[in-house]
Design a protein around this motif. Structure first.
Motif, mmCIF file in Angstrom:
data_model
loop_
_atom_site.group_PDB
_atom_site.id
_atom_site.type_symbol
_atom_site.label_atom_id
_atom_site.label_comp_id
_atom_site.label_asym_id
_atom_site.label_seq_id
_atom_site.Cartn_x
_atom_site.Cartn_y
_atom_site.Cartn_z
ATOM 1 N N ALA A 36 0.830 -1.213 0.000
ATOM 2 C CA ALA A 36 0.000 0.000 0.000
ATOM 3 C C ALA A 36 0.865 1.265 0.000
ATOM 4 N N GLU A 37 1.947 1.261 0.766
ATOM 5 C CA GLU A 37 2.841 2.428 0.794
ATOM 6 C C GLU A 37 3.501 2.636 -0.566
ATOM 7 N N LEU A 38 3.929 1.558 -1.196
ATOM 8 C CA LEU A 38 4.547 1.670 -2.520
ATOM 9 C C LEU A 38 3.551 2.204 -3.535
ATOM 10 N N ARG A 39 2.324 1.691 -3.529
ATOM 11 C CA ARG A 39 1.300 2.159 -4.478
ATOM 12 C C ARG A 39 1.007 3.634 -4.248
ATOM 13 N N SER A 40 0.970 4.055 -2.995
ATOM 14 C CA SER A 40 0.728 5.450 -2.670
ATOM 15 C C SER A 40 1.846 6.347 -3.196
ATOM 16 N N MET A 41 3.097 5.927 -2.999
ATOM 17 C CA MET A 41 4.228 6.715 -3.509
ATOM 18 C C MET A 41 4.230 6.753 -5.032
ATOM 19 N N GLU A 42 3.907 5.616 -5.653
ATOM 20 C CA GLU A 42 3.854 5.581 -7.117
ATOM 21 C C GLU A 42 2.777 6.523 -7.643
ATOM 22 N N GLN A 43 1.622 6.527 -6.969
ATOM 23 C CA GLN A 43 0.534 7.413 -7.377
ATOM 24 C C GLN A 43 0.944 8.875 -7.205
ATOM 25 N N ARG A 44 1.547 9.199 -6.083
ATOM 26 C CA ARG A 44 1.974 10.583 -5.839
ATOM 27 C C ARG A 44 3.044 11.017 -6.844
ATOM 28 N N PHE A 45 3.923 10.106 -7.206
ATOM 29 C CA PHE A 45 4.937 10.435 -8.199
ATOM 30 C C PHE A 45 4.282 10.716 -9.549
ATOM 31 N N GLU A 46 3.279 9.903 -9.911
ATOM 32 C CA GLU A 46 2.555 10.143 -11.159
ATOM 33 C C GLU A 46 1.847 11.491 -11.112
ATOM 34 N N VAL A 47 1.216 11.806 -9.981
ATOM 35 C CA VAL A 47 0.557 13.105 -9.809
ATOM 36 C C VAL A 47 1.571 14.230 -9.991
ATOM 37 N N ALA A 48 2.738 14.111 -9.369
ATOM 38 C CA ALA A 48 3.776 15.149 -9.483
ATOM 39 C C ALA A 48 4.202 15.326 -10.934
ATOM 40 N N SER A 49 4.362 14.239 -11.651
ATOM 41 C CA SER A 49 4.758 14.312 -13.063
ATOM 42 C C SER A 49 3.697 15.005 -13.894
ATOM 43 N N LEU A 50 2.434 14.673 -13.647
ATOM 44 C CA LEU A 50 1.339 15.288 -14.403
ATOM 45 C C LEU A 50 1.190 16.773 -14.066
ATOM 46 N N LEU A 51 1.363 17.122 -12.799
ATOM 47 C CA LEU A 51 1.345 18.538 -12.419
ATOM 48 C C LEU A 51 2.474 19.287 -13.111
ATOM 49 N N ASP A 52 3.637 18.664 -13.143
ATOM 50 C CA ASP A 52 4.797 19.269 -13.799
ATOM 51 C C ASP A 52 4.536 19.475 -15.290
ATOM 52 N N GLY A 65 -6.865 8.560 -10.107
ATOM 53 C CA GLY A 65 -7.706 8.141 -8.993
ATOM 54 C C GLY A 65 -7.288 8.764 -7.673
ATOM 55 N N ALA A 66 -6.298 9.642 -7.711
ATOM 56 C CA ALA A 66 -5.847 10.333 -6.497
ATOM 57 C C ALA A 66 -6.918 11.316 -6.038
ATOM 58 N N SER A 67 -7.043 11.487 -4.748
ATOM 59 C CA SER A 67 -8.006 12.449 -4.220
ATOM 60 C C SER A 67 -7.516 13.869 -4.475
ATOM 61 N N SER A 68 -8.441 14.826 -4.419
ATOM 62 C CA SER A 68 -8.047 16.226 -4.597
ATOM 63 C C SER A 68 -7.094 16.660 -3.478
ATOM 64 N N ALA A 69 -7.269 16.103 -2.288
ATOM 65 C CA ALA A 69 -6.367 16.423 -1.169
ATOM 66 C C ALA A 69 -4.952 15.938 -1.464
ATOM 67 N N THR A 70 -4.828 14.748 -2.041
ATOM 68 C CA THR A 70 -3.510 14.212 -2.392
ATOM 69 C C THR A 70 -2.875 15.069 -3.473
ATOM 70 N N ILE A 71 -3.652 15.426 -4.487
ATOM 71 C CA ILE A 71 -3.136 16.250 -5.573
ATOM 72 C C ILE A 71 -2.660 17.591 -5.037
ATOM 73 N N SER A 72 -3.454 18.188 -4.154
ATOM 74 C CA SER A 72 -3.085 19.482 -3.548
ATOM 75 C C SER A 72 -1.815 19.350 -2.718
ATOM 76 N N ARG A 73 -1.703 18.283 -1.942
ATOM 77 C CA ARG A 73 -0.509 18.059 -1.109
ATOM 78 C C ARG A 73 0.726 17.893 -1.973
ATOM 79 N N VAL A 74 0.610 17.124 -3.038
ATOM 80 C CA VAL A 74 1.743 16.927 -3.936
ATOM 81 C C VAL A 74 2.109 18.244 -4.610
ATOM 82 N N ASN A 75 1.113 19.032 -4.949
ATOM 83 C CA ASN A 75 1.343 20.309 -5.625
ATOM 84 C C ASN A 75 2.140 21.290 -4.752
ATOM 85 N N ARG A 76 1.942 21.197 -3.432
ATOM 86 C CA ARG A 76 2.681 22.076 -2.518
ATOM 87 C C ARG A 76 4.144 21.712 -2.555
#
Length: 76
Positions: A36-52, A65-76
């Motif tokens: 679960a931790e690995l999947r979460s990090m992989e998802q956050r990394f994908e979010v960071a790449s897409l934001l970039d 499938g990331a929540s808006s809260a996760t996307i916002s946290r990664v964006n910070r």
């Protein structure tokens, strides 16, 4: 919230920098993290790449499938 520099966290990052290839990295994180931790990090990394890449929140949410809260946290 940023993690303060501590001797223990510094050791973790130094250990990561010592990994030589993708296979060694994969094994390291398999030993250290739950699935679960690995999947979460992989998802956050994908979010960071897409934001970039300039993708907007709603499109990232649909794609990852990331929540808006996760996307916002990664964006910070």
């Amino acid at each position: 919230m940023k993690i303060g520099k501590k001797e223990k966290s510094g050791q973790l990052y130094k250990a990561i920098l010592q990994l030589r290839d993708e296979e060694e990295c994969y094994e390291f994180f398999q030993d250290l993290c739950t699935v679960a931790e690995l999947r979460s990090m992989e998802q956050r990394f994908e979010v960071a790449s897409l934001l970039d890449d300039g993708m907007i929140y709603n499109d990232i949410l649909e794609r990852t499938g990331a929540s808006s809260a996760t996307i916002s946290r990664v964006n910070r």
